[in-house]
Design a protein around this motif. Structure first.
Motif, PDB file in Angstrom:
ATOM      1  N   ARG A 176      26.562  24.999  44.675  1.00 49.63           N
ATOM      2  CA  ARG A 176      26.555  23.760  43.528  1.00 49.63           C
ATOM      3  C   ARG A 176      28.049  23.905  43.133  1.00 49.63           C
ATOM      4  NH1 ARG A 176      21.733  24.109  39.603  1.00 49.63           N
ATOM      5  NH2 ARG A 176      22.788  22.250  39.056  1.00 49.63           N
ATOM      6  N   PRO A 177      28.497  22.564  43.107  1.00 48.80           N
ATOM      7  CA  PRO A 177      29.959  22.333  42.858  1.00 48.80           C
ATOM      8  C   PRO A 177      30.184  22.630  41.338  1.00 48.80           C
ATOM      9  CG  PRO A 177      29.236  20.572  44.222  1.00 48.80           C
ATOM     10  CD  PRO A 177      28.170  21.253  43.722  1.00 48.80           C
ATOM     11  N   VAL A 178      29.252  22.575  40.391  1.00 53.29           N
ATOM     12  CA  VAL A 178      29.661  22.971  38.945  1.00 53.29           C
ATOM     13  C   VAL A 178      29.725  24.492  38.965  1.00 53.29           C
ATOM     14  CG1 VAL A 178      28.439  21.021  37.873  1.00 53.29           C
ATOM     15  CG2 VAL A 178      27.024  23.141  38.643  1.00 53.29           C
ATOM     16  N   TYR A 179      29.101  25.332  39.910  1.00 53.69           N
ATOM     17  CA  TYR A 179      29.461  26.628  39.828  1.00 53.69           C
ATOM     18  C   TYR A 179      30.616  27.047  40.524  1.00 53.69           C
ATOM     19  CZ  TYR A 179      24.856  26.736  37.614  1.00 53.69           C
ATOM     20  OH  TYR A 179      23.832  26.672  36.561  1.00 53.69           O
ATOM     21  N   ALA A 180      31.588  26.343  41.002  1.00 50.71           N
ATOM     22  CA  ALA A 180      32.723  26.801  42.102  1.00 50.71           C
ATOM     23  C   ALA A 180      33.493  27.900  41.324  1.00 50.71           C
ATOM     24  CB  ALA A 180      33.407  25.569  42.357  1.00 50.71           C
ATOM     25  N   GLY A 181      33.559  27.700  40.092  1.00 56.15           N
ATOM     26  CA  GLY A 181      34.397  28.839  39.191  1.00 56.15           C
ATOM     27  C   GLY A 181      33.642  30.001  38.932  1.00 56.15           C
ATOM     28  N   VAL A 182      32.690  30.221  39.697  1.00 55.72           N
ATOM     29  CA  VAL A 182      31.630  31.558  39.277  1.00 55.72           C
ATOM     30  C   VAL A 182      31.745  32.182  40.535  1.00 55.72           C
ATOM     31  CG1 VAL A 182      29.656  32.576  38.233  1.00 55.72           C
ATOM     32  CG2 VAL A 182      30.394  30.370  37.634  1.00 55.72           C
ATOM     33  N   LEU A 183      32.223  33.550  40.453  1.00 53.07           N
ATOM     34  CA  LEU A 183      32.184  34.560  41.807  1.00 53.07           C
ATOM     35  C   LEU A 183      31.725  35.749  41.474  1.00 53.07           C
ATOM     36  CD1 LEU A 183      35.834  33.824  42.962  1.00 53.07           C
ATOM     37  CD2 LEU A 183      34.022  32.504  43.625  1.00 53.07           C
ATOM     38  N   GLU A 184      31.107  36.303  42.549  1.00 56.11           N
ATOM     39  CA  GLU A 184      30.631  37.624  42.457  1.00 56.11           C
ATOM     40  C   GLU A 184      31.550  38.458  43.110  1.00 56.11           C
ATOM     41  OE1 GLU A 184      26.713  38.046  43.046  1.00 56.11           O
ATOM     42  OE2 GLU A 184      26.388  40.290  42.729  1.00 56.11           O
ATOM     43  N   HIS A 185      32.078  39.804  42.626  1.00 59.63           N
ATOM     44  CA  HIS A 185      32.901  40.642  43.247  1.00 59.63           C
ATOM     45  C   HIS A 185      32.489  41.854  43.584  1.00 59.63           C
ATOM     46  CE1 HIS A 185      33.199  42.370  39.296  1.00 59.63           C
ATOM     47  NE2 HIS A 185      34.040  43.254  39.834  1.00 59.63           N
ATOM     48  N   SER A 186      33.186  42.765  44.580  1.00 61.44           N
ATOM     49  CA  SER A 186      32.836  44.166  44.826  1.00 61.44           C
ATOM     50  C   SER A 186      34.225  44.861  44.755  1.00 61.44           C
ATOM     51  CB  SER A 186      32.336  44.542  46.128  1.00 61.44           C
ATOM     52  OG  SER A 186      31.359  43.630  46.509  1.00 61.44           O
ATOM     53  N   VAL A 187      34.512  45.894  44.353  1.00 60.49           N
ATOM     54  CA  VAL A 187      35.438  46.723  44.154  1.00 60.49           C
ATOM     55  C   VAL A 187      35.186  48.341  44.661  1.00 60.49           C
ATOM     56  CG1 VAL A 187      35.439  47.404  41.712  1.00 60.49           C
ATOM     57  CG2 VAL A 187      37.582  47.581  42.852  1.00 60.49           C
ATOM     58  N   TYR A 188      35.624  48.642  45.712  1.00 54.50           N
ATOM     59  CA  TYR A 188      35.634  49.936  46.454  1.00 54.50           C
ATOM     60  C   TYR A 188      36.986  50.732  46.326  1.00 54.50           C
ATOM     61  CZ  TYR A 188      30.795  48.861  47.500  1.00 54.50           C
ATOM     62  OH  TYR A 188      29.449  48.509  47.439  1.00 54.50           O
ATOM     63  N   VAL A 189      36.806  52.218  46.027  1.00 56.89           N
ATOM     64  CA  VAL A 189      38.021  52.907  46.333  1.00 56.89           C
ATOM     65  C   VAL A 189      37.500  54.129  47.229  1.00 56.89           C
ATOM     66  CG1 VAL A 189      39.879  54.475  45.244  1.00 56.89           C
ATOM     67  CG2 VAL A 189      38.858  52.335  44.015  1.00 56.89           C
ATOM     68  N   SER A 190      38.437  54.666  48.119  1.00 57.52           N
ATOM     69  CA  SER A 190      38.209  55.724  49.012  1.00 57.52           C
ATOM     70  C   SER A 190      37.896  56.882  48.062  1.00 57.52           C
ATOM     71  CB  SER A 190      39.344  55.958  50.115  1.00 57.52           C
ATOM     72  OG  SER A 190      40.179  56.771  49.447  1.00 57.52           O
ATOM     73  N   GLU A 191      36.917  57.764  48.550  1.00 53.90           N
ATOM     74  CA  GLU A 191      36.248  58.793  47.913  1.00 53.90           C
ATOM     75  C   GLU A 191      37.654  59.905  47.514  1.00 53.90           C
ATOM     76  OE1 GLU A 191      33.837  61.360  50.279  1.00 53.90           O
ATOM     77  OE2 GLU A 191      33.021  62.258  48.700  1.00 53.90           O
ATOM     78  N   ALA A 192      38.605  60.114  48.501  1.00 46.74           N
ATOM     79  CA  ALA A 192      39.669  61.011  48.029  1.00 46.74           C
ATOM     80  C   ALA A 192      40.470  60.506  47.006  1.00 46.74           C
ATOM     81  CB  ALA A 192      40.227  61.168  49.129  1.00 46.74           C
ATOM     82  N   ALA A 193      40.621  59.076  46.607  1.00 41.37           N
ATOM     83  CA  ALA A 193      41.496  58.303  45.750  1.00 41.37           C
ATOM     84  C   ALA A 193      40.873  58.009  44.441  1.00 41.37           C
ATOM     85  CB  ALA A 193      42.207  57.321  46.555  1.00 41.37           C
ATOM     86  N   ARG A 194      39.626  58.402  44.284  1.00 43.11           N
ATOM     87  CA  ARG A 194      38.878  57.824  42.860  1.00 43.11           C
ATOM     88  C   ARG A 194      39.624  58.560  41.770  1.00 43.11           C
ATOM     89  NH1 ARG A 194      33.094  58.156  45.730  1.00 43.11           N
ATOM     90  NH2 ARG A 194      33.605  56.497  47.310  1.00 43.11           N
ATOM     91  N   GLY A 195      39.556  58.028  40.461  1.00 45.41           N
ATOM     92  CA  GLY A 195      40.006  58.661  39.444  1.00 45.41           C
ATOM     93  C   GLY A 195      41.619  58.579  39.160  1.00 45.41           C
ATOM     94  N   ARG A 196      42.305  57.747  40.081  1.00 46.59           N
ATOM     95  CA  ARG A 196      43.551  57.715  39.987  1.00 46.59           C
ATOM     96  C   ARG A 196      44.193  56.209  39.523  1.00 46.59           C
ATOM     97  NH1 ARG A 196      45.005  59.987  45.655  1.00 46.59           N
ATOM     98  NH2 ARG A 196      46.874  58.458  45.278  1.00 46.59           N
ATOM     99  N   GLY A 197      43.329  55.491  39.016  1.00 45.77           N
ATOM    100  CA  GLY A 197      43.481  54.135  38.656  1.00 45.77           C
ATOM    101  C   GLY A 197      43.789  53.001  39.537  1.00 45.77           C
ATOM    102  N   ILE A 198      43.208  53.561  40.654  1.00 48.01           N
ATOM    103  CA  ILE A 198      43.339  52.501  41.766  1.00 48.01           C
ATOM    104  C   ILE A 198      42.364  51.067  41.678  1.00 48.01           C
ATOM    105  CG2 ILE A 198      43.061  52.155  44.282  1.00 48.01           C
ATOM    106  CD1 ILE A 198      44.497  54.934  44.795  1.00 48.01           C
ATOM    107  N   GLY A 199      41.136  51.630  41.435  1.00 48.55           N
ATOM    108  CA  GLY A 199      40.277  50.459  40.716  1.00 48.55           C
ATOM    109  C   GLY A 199      40.596  49.737  39.737  1.00 48.55           C
ATOM    110  N   SER A 200      41.351  50.154  38.833  1.00 45.23           N
ATOM    111  CA  SER A 200      41.881  49.574  37.716  1.00 45.23           C
ATOM    112  C   SER A 200      42.912  48.710  38.303  1.00 45.23           C
ATOM    113  CB  SER A 200      42.681  50.576  36.615  1.00 45.23           C
ATOM    114  OG  SER A 200      41.626  50.776  35.736  1.00 45.23           O
ATOM    115  N   LEU A 201      43.800  49.023  39.155  1.00 50.11           N
ATOM    116  CA  LEU A 201      44.887  48.257  39.733  1.00 50.11           C
ATOM    117  C   LEU A 201      44.234  46.854  40.555  1.00 50.11           C
ATOM    118  CD1 LEU A 201      47.809  48.036  40.163  1.00 50.11           C
ATOM    119  CD2 LEU A 201      47.590  49.632  42.340  1.00 50.11           C
TER     120      LEU A 201
END
Ligand SMILES: CC(C)(COP(=O)(O)OP(=O)(O)OC[C@H]1O[C@@H](n2cnc3c(N)ncnc32)[C@H](O)[C@@H]1OP(=O)(O)O)[C@@H](O)C(=O)NCCC(=O)NCCS
Length: 174
Positions: free
Chosen positions: A78-103
């Motif tokens: 619906r056009p009224v909701y065009a500004g509403v999105l759902e997102h995903s964020v994934y960081v590789s297991e070896a790289a977690r906890g180093r600020g990459i998700g934040s970045l």
């Protein structure tokens, strides 16, 4: 391109040839049993058709490769909701906890705000403390807890009903 706290890591738009690395990171997230109800990472065609072409990002380290990704889907046609999105964020297991998700999340928020998106949302398992803390630190709030919203179809909790926490970030810009 943006640079974050972790030296040398840049965020750039995802390309189709990033897909093998992106899919591997997706698989590592699924394997935690705390990231998603999804059982298997999709193939490129399904990913490509279910995520908007805009706002697909990867975090990359020179000489190392892709360490994380973020992408968005529309929540409604619906056009009224065009500004509403759902997102995903994934960081590789070896790289977690180093600020990459934040970045990645910071870059996604900036890019979507610039594009006129006013709300981004996600459903997170309440047990996924890293994800909840990451999001709360970036201006998301908990809308509410959805009780026994679906059954796990993979991992050690297969068959069990699980709750999710609906979180959203409403921009102050629009
Ligand atoms: C959730 C995820 C994306 C976080 O990415 P990350 O790169 O590890 O997170 P960061 O290093 O940027 O940390 C950002 C914040 O998250 C929180 N956090 C990260 N790891 C955490 C952990 N293991 N325990 C508790 N909090 C944690 C912290 O608040 C941290 O802020 P701080 O550094 O100021 O303490 C990552 O753990 C991941 O890919 N998990 C598997 C897939 C997944 O669950 N995706 C989210 C689906 S909703």
């Amino acid at each position: 391109m943006s640079r974050g706290a972790t030296p040398d890591i840049t965020v750039r738009p995802m390309r189709e040839d990033d897909w093998p690395a992106v899919r591997q990171i997706y698989r590592e997230g699924i394997a935690t049993g705390q990231a998603t109800f999804e059982v298997e990472a999709p193939d490129w065609n399904r990913f490509d058709s279910s995520r908007l072409a805009a706002h697909r990002l990867v975090a990359e380290a020179p000489g190392v490769g892709i360490l994380g990704w973020a992408a968005v889907s529309a929540v409604s046609a619906r056009p009224v909701y065009a500004g509403v999105l759902e997102h995903s964020v994934y960081v590789s297991e070896a790289a977690r906890g180093r600020g990459i998700g934040s970045l990645l999340l910071r870059s996604l928020i900036a890019a979507t705000e610039q594009d006129g998106i006013w709300t981004i949302q996600a459903s997170v398992f309440p047990e996924n403390e890293p994800s909840l803390r990451l999001h709360l630190a970036h201006g998301f709030r908990v809308v509410g807890r959805r009780e026994k919203i679906a059954r796990m179809a993979h991992g050690p909790e297969v068959g069990q009903w699980r709750d999710t926490v609906l979180i959203e970030r409403r921009t102050q810009v629009l």
